[in-house]
Motif scaffolding. Sequence first.
Motif, mmCIF file in Angstrom:
data_model
loop_
_atom_site.group_PDB
_atom_site.id
_atom_site.type_symbol
_atom_site.label_atom_id
_atom_site.label_comp_id
_atom_site.label_asym_id
_atom_site.label_seq_id
_atom_site.Cartn_x
_atom_site.Cartn_y
_atom_site.Cartn_z
ATOM 1 N N THR A 192 28.410 18.614 14.289
ATOM 2 C CA THR A 192 27.067 18.877 13.777
ATOM 3 C C THR A 192 27.034 20.234 13.085
ATOM 4 O O THR A 192 26.493 20.368 11.979
ATOM 5 C CB THR A 192 26.055 18.858 14.941
ATOM 6 N N ASN A 193 27.632 21.246 13.763
ATOM 7 C CA ASN A 193 27.645 22.588 13.172
ATOM 8 C C ASN A 193 28.355 22.582 11.833
ATOM 9 O O ASN A 193 27.883 23.182 10.867
ATOM 10 C CB ASN A 193 28.352 23.571 14.109
ATOM 11 N N ASP A 194 29.503 21.924 11.821
ATOM 12 C CA ASP A 194 30.284 21.907 10.585
ATOM 13 C C ASP A 194 29.503 21.244 9.470
ATOM 14 O O ASP A 194 29.504 21.716 8.332
ATOM 15 C CB ASP A 194 31.610 21.166 10.811
ATOM 16 N N ILE A 195 28.817 20.160 9.821
ATOM 17 C CA ILE A 195 28.040 19.470 8.791
ATOM 18 C C ILE A 195 26.931 20.385 8.288
ATOM 19 O O ILE A 195 26.695 20.509 7.077
ATOM 20 C CB ILE A 195 27.482 18.151 9.353
ATOM 21 N N ALA A 196 26.281 21.083 9.247
ATOM 22 C CA ALA A 196 25.212 22.000 8.839
ATOM 23 C C ALA A 196 25.772 23.106 7.958
ATOM 24 O O ALA A 196 25.186 23.461 6.921
ATOM 25 C CB ALA A 196 24.552 22.587 10.081
ATOM 26 N N ALA A 197 26.934 23.650 8.395
ATOM 27 C CA ALA A 197 27.555 24.723 7.612
ATOM 28 C C ALA A 197 27.905 24.226 6.216
ATOM 29 O O ALA A 197 27.677 24.921 5.213
ATOM 30 C CB ALA A 197 28.804 25.234 8.334
ATOM 31 N N ALA A 198 28.441 23.009 6.177
ATOM 32 C CA ALA A 198 28.810 22.447 4.881
ATOM 33 C C ALA A 198 27.573 22.294 3.999
ATOM 34 O O ALA A 198 27.594 22.606 2.804
ATOM 35 C CB ALA A 198 29.483 21.087 5.082
ATOM 36 N N GLU A 199 26.472 21.864 4.648
ATOM 37 C CA GLU A 199 25.216 21.691 3.908
ATOM 38 C C GLU A 199 24.776 23.050 3.337
ATOM 39 O O GLU A 199 24.411 23.167 2.165
ATOM 40 C CB GLU A 199 24.157 21.150 4.878
ATOM 41 N N ASP A 200 24.866 24.068 4.206
ATOM 42 C CA ASP A 200 24.516 25.437 3.805
ATOM 43 C C ASP A 200 25.337 25.865 2.603
ATOM 44 O O ASP A 200 24.799 26.374 1.616
ATOM 45 C CB ASP A 200 24.832 26.399 4.963
ATOM 46 N N LEU A 201 26.639 25.669 2.766
ATOM 47 C CA LEU A 201 27.548 26.098 1.704
ATOM 48 C C LEU A 201 27.238 25.365 0.408
ATOM 49 O O LEU A 201 27.281 25.955 -0.677
ATOM 50 C CB LEU A 201 28.995 25.847 2.118
ATOM 51 N N LYS A 202 26.889 24.098 0.563
ATOM 52 C CA LYS A 202 26.574 23.308 -0.617
ATOM 53 C C LYS A 202 25.359 23.908 -1.337
ATOM 54 O O LYS A 202 25.360 24.104 -2.558
ATOM 55 C CB LYS A 202 26.266 21.883 -0.176
#
Lengths: 265, 177, 74
Positions: free
Chosen positions: B64-74
């Motif tokens: 979940t964190n990674d997905i959120a981080a990826a979303e952030d980065l995006k």
Amino acid sequence: MRPKGATTKEPEMATPQDAGDEGGLVFHPMDQFIVKPFFGDGTEVAWYTVTNATVWMFLAVIATFLLLVIGSSGRATVPSRMQSVAELAYGFVYKMVEDICGKEGVKYFPYIMTLFMFIVCANFLGLIPTAFTPTSHFAVTVVLALAVFLTVTILGFVKNGTGFLSLFWVASAPLALRPILAIIELISYFVRPVSHSIRLAGNVMAGHAVIKVFAGFAAIAVISPVSVLAITAMYGLEVLVSFIQAYVFTILTCVYLKDALHPHH
Amino acid sequence: MATETTHAEGVVEAGPGMPQLDFSTWGNQIFWLVIALIATYLILSRVALPRIGAVLAERSGTITNDIAAAEDLKVKAAEAEKAYDKALADARTEAQKIVAEAKAEIQKDLNAAIAKADDEIAAKSADSEKAITEIRASAMENVEKVAKDTAKEIVAALGGKADAKTVNAAVANRMKG
Amino acid sequence: MEGELAHIGAGLAAIGSGAAAIGVGNVAGNFLAGALRNPSAAASQTATLFIGIAFAEALGIFAFLVALLLMFAV
């Protein structure tokens, strides 16, 4: 008679009548289920004797330990092979409990996991040639089934009080039919541990006995290729049955547990 | 071959035909089964299940964190792209402005230089005109003088007594003609 | 003589295994027919399938047990 059969008869000479007869078998198909002391040559089995059944039960415990404790000791976020299998087993049983019993059933997950792991390990270890299968014995399965039956019954009364009896009183049926249905439901309720235990032991025993029967036929030269092929096929089927029977035992435990938690259909 | 007697013998040898129904071993099996089950239960409930549960929870958390981080980065990447585009557009306008300014300035300088050059050329050509006129005038004068002198000399040489005044007038008269 | 009768009885009891096979085939076949009509619902019903198979098979195992008892315990 059993060992004698091998020595006194030429296998090639065996006629179909002899092959069908008990005497034609080199060994008795039920011999593999004899419980005898593991150490020493005696046949006396006291309640504390370490028997072959004991050894294989504890091998099942060790297998469970190796798989679930040693396998998961890495605690890796990206799992190793062993850890994947351990997580798969965990997820498999957890999902089963959650799907069937609902959120309240998750509390009883360790009990059900214990049953599942013990049965599945004992079944699979029993498939090793010359192994002993504890789950082929009614003594074992009856204890397992009675443990489930008593737990579920007591739990039902503790959780629901006399409301648990509504399990037998089918409210959706016409009033006149309800007493008859209640008797049927009551009988089927008490048959549960019987079928629960005999299903597991019977399936495992049947498969092992059939393999042994085919192995006995393998001594007769003419049909030995067929018999070896049959053993191979039966072995494959037995691998499947070992897992499915553990699964069925577990899933029926879940169903019974659900009845105890929510007796109102 | 397998007569009734051997069959009976076999049964006696094997004891009860089904070892499962040999109740003398039940106590032993039940005793060890209960121990095995308790051991399994303790292993599972104390060590294995909490650990695997924790690992699974941790993994789902990580995912979940990674997905959120990826979303952030995006989102950040999109923002950066937007900023970059804006900067690019700004730079382009700026460059165009500078180019236009430079062009205007150069044009001005050029115009001034051309005007100056024109002036200079005009001045120079005026000077030249004047010089040419002067030269022409002086040339005429010289020609007249030379003609007068020459006429005087010729008259003198021919033996005439040349009156300077008459000669001059005659030459001037001739020159006009 | 009595032992031979027991063997005949065991053979007759083994017919019950065939009956259970019919039952299991019925359960699995009907499940498959339903699953092909509505594949999206099939995955959620595999547990029911196995329970149904287990109940059908248990009765076959009872027949097998009777056969074994006649063969070895009578």
